[in-house]
Design an enzyme around this catalytic site. Sequence first.
Site, PDB file in Angstrom:
ATOM      1  CG  HIS A  46      -1.676   1.384   1.297  1.00  0.00           C
ATOM      2  ND1 HIS A  46      -2.622   1.672   0.569  1.00  0.00           N
ATOM      3  CD2 HIS A  46      -1.483   2.383   2.124  1.00  0.00           C
ATOM      4  CE1 HIS A  46      -3.213   2.876   0.885  1.00  0.00           C
ATOM      5  NE2 HIS A  46      -2.324   3.277   1.881  1.00  0.00           N
ATOM      6  CG  HIS A  51       0.330   6.638  -0.013  1.00  0.00           C
ATOM      7  ND1 HIS A  51      -0.623   7.559  -0.182  1.00  0.00           N
ATOM      8  CD2 HIS A  51      -0.215   5.632   0.788  1.00  0.00           C
ATOM      9  CE1 HIS A  51      -1.695   7.053   0.645  1.00  0.00           C
ATOM     10  NE2 HIS A  51      -1.497   6.224   1.333  1.00  0.00           N
ATOM     11  CD  GLU A  92      -4.725   6.252   2.113  1.00  0.00           C
ATOM     12  OE1 GLU A  92      -4.857   5.491   1.464  1.00  0.00           O
ATOM     13  OE2 GLU A  92      -4.013   6.835   2.729  1.00  0.00           O
ATOM     14  CB  SER A 111      -1.702  -0.302  -2.673  1.00  0.00           C
ATOM     15  OG  SER A 111      -2.839   0.044  -1.829  1.00  0.00           O
TER      16      SER A 111
HETATM   17 FE   LIG Z   1      -2.651   5.167   2.487  1.00  0.00          FE
END
Ligand SMILES: [Fe+2]
Length: 173
Positions: A46, A51, A92, A111
């Site tokens: 993730h 990110h 997110e 992700s």
């Molecule tokens: Fe996150």
Amino acid sequence: MHLVPAEGPLPYRTFYSYIADRGFPVTQFIRHGSHPEFTPEPDMIHDCLGHVPSLMNQDYAELLTLIGKAVVSTPNPQQVHALKRFSWFSIEFGLIQEDNETKIFGAGILSSTGEIPFSLSKDVKHRPFVTSEVIETDYDPSRMQDLLFIIPSFAFLRREIEQLVKRFGIPIN
Ligand SMILES: [Fe+2]
């Protein structure tokens, strides 16, 4: 921005206090091999795939830092809650419009090989990103998201967060 090793999920204020200082907390463990397609908690996939690549983009880094500074600069828990929902449904789990196409923006979707196709499917309710609605909308992080907001553009998102911070009267330096 630089990366900060984190042992696990951090309280929201702690997470964003690192970000306000241009540090991005990354976990140091990976999801269980029996469920590679989805994890309810952030892990290295993730953080490092969802990110970190975006942090190389200055506009994205600035947007994230602005949210971080706003979170650490307000003593008001309701405002923190609103900022949390804003970042949940954008950073997110946001979808974004580009060249008349709806694309995936949020790190939580990027992700998850399960959530990538699911997020664009008909099983998900898609709504336009209206900040007043987004900050009133709750979510359940333990499962795939069945309501997603479509951001018209990155510039729109930047303007919206700037206006929200202003409306809340949060001083940012
Ligand atoms: Fe996150």
